[in-house]
Scaffold this active site. Structure first.
Site, PDB file in Angstrom:
ATOM      1  N   LYS A  83      39.965  74.631 -77.810  1.00  0.00           N
ATOM      2  CA  LYS A  83      39.415  74.633 -76.445  1.00  0.00           C
ATOM      3  C   LYS A  83      39.818  75.953 -75.776  1.00  0.00           C
ATOM      4  O   LYS A  83      41.001  76.328 -75.782  1.00  0.00           O
ATOM      5  CB  LYS A  83      40.004  73.460 -75.674  1.00  0.00           C
ATOM      6  CG  LYS A  83      39.035  72.748 -74.766  1.00  0.00           C
ATOM      7  CD  LYS A  83      39.681  71.517 -74.174  1.00  0.00           C
ATOM      8  CE  LYS A  83      38.756  70.812 -73.210  1.00  0.00           C
ATOM      9  NZ  LYS A  83      39.465  69.771 -72.460  1.00  0.00           N
TER      10      LYS A  83
HETATM   11  O1  G3P Z   1      37.880  66.880 -69.830  1.00  0.00           O
HETATM   12  C1  G3P Z   1      38.309  67.515 -68.675  1.00  0.00           C
HETATM   13  C2  G3P Z   1      39.153  66.605 -67.870  1.00  0.00           C
HETATM   14  O2  G3P Z   1      40.347  66.372 -68.533  1.00  0.00           O
HETATM   15  C3  G3P Z   1      39.380  67.061 -66.489  1.00  0.00           C
HETATM   16  O3  G3P Z   1      39.319  65.913 -65.744  1.00  0.00           O
HETATM   17  O4  G3P Z   1      39.681  64.475 -63.803  1.00  0.00           O
HETATM   18  O5  G3P Z   1      41.244  66.396 -64.260  1.00  0.00           O
HETATM   19  O6  G3P Z   1      38.934  66.805 -63.454  1.00  0.00           O
HETATM   20  P1  G3P Z   1      39.818  65.902 -64.224  1.00  0.00           P
END
Ligand code: G3P
Length: 230
Positions: A83
């Site tokens: 990633k």
């Molecule tokens: O896959 C990306 C994710 O982990 C981010 O999620 O909820 O931290 O924006 P969030």
């Protein structure tokens, strides 16, 4: 649409894998930090539980360091995908890794232009963050829809992972838009399977079955008479 689990927690990965719905896992440095474990050991444990790509993110910000870090991470397991945040150094690292046959998931994607550049650089996956776009008052699903349409126009092989999913409704919308994959937190997958009518229906079936058993006992009927014939 394939479902990935967005988690770095081994217990969650093991449980979600047992449900038969999992096609991969995504992690990020924040999720990894929550686990308080050695990152590579954690990725190794997760990779062994999943029959599909497991995204592990680089921390370096310069192309050569990103590539070196990627080389270390892919040694952990065959299914590790690298990633890399979408930025100019990240694009250069992605190009090099693509030429080496290493799969990259370009992350922190918020615009169609970023997604196009990631695809052109050779990313196997791009991860638009729906929830974080919603957080700043823009429409994450609208951006996702534009990306899906753009990729279709040019038949890009890069798969779109709807990420930063916050609710079951996000998953439905991502599927209707045509995202290849949704990476979903454990809690949201649990919410996806729930429906009050399913719970009520199960309660009623069990209650009716119990009532039948009580009736049969009262009537002196042997259990075997109601058992299914072999
Ligand atoms: O896959 C990306 C994710 O982990 C981010 O999620 O909820 O931290 O924006 P969030």
């Amino acid at each position: 649409m394939k479902i990935f689990l967005d988690s770095a927690n081994v217990t969650e990965v093991k449980e979600a894998a047992s449900w038969g719905i999992l096609s991969g896992v995504t992690t990020n440095p924040t999720l990894a930090a929550k686990e308080g474990r050695d990152f590579k050991t954690n990725i190794k444990d997760i990779s062994a539980l999943v029959d599909g790509p497991v995204s592990a993110e680089v921390i370096a910000t310069a192309r050569d360091e990103m590539v070196s870090e990627a080389h270390e991470l892919v040694r952990i397991s065959d299914n590790v995908v690298i990633k890399i945040p979408v930025c100019l150094e990240g694009l250069a690292a992605t190009k090099t890794l693509k030429e080496e046959g290493i799969h990259v998931n370009m992350t922190l994607v918020f615009s169609v232009n970023q997604a196009i550049l990631a695809a052109r650089a050779g990313a196997a996956f791009v991860s638009p963050f729906l929830g974080r776009l919603d957080d700043i008052g823009t429409d994450g699903l609208e951006r996702l829809s534009e990306m899906v349409e753009t990729f279709r126009n040019y038949d890009f092989s890069t798969e779109i992972i709807a990420a930063s999913i916050r609710s079951p409704e996000h998953v439905v919308q991502a599927a209707q838009i045509g995202a290849n994959i949704a990476t979903v937190p454990f809690k949201v997958i649990e919410q996806m399977v729930k429906h009050p009518l399913t719970d009520l229906g199960m309660e009623r079936f069990l209650a009716d079955w119990a009532a039948l058993q009580a009736q049969l006992v009262a009537d002196g009927v042997n259990d075997m008479e109601t058992a299914p014939k072999a």
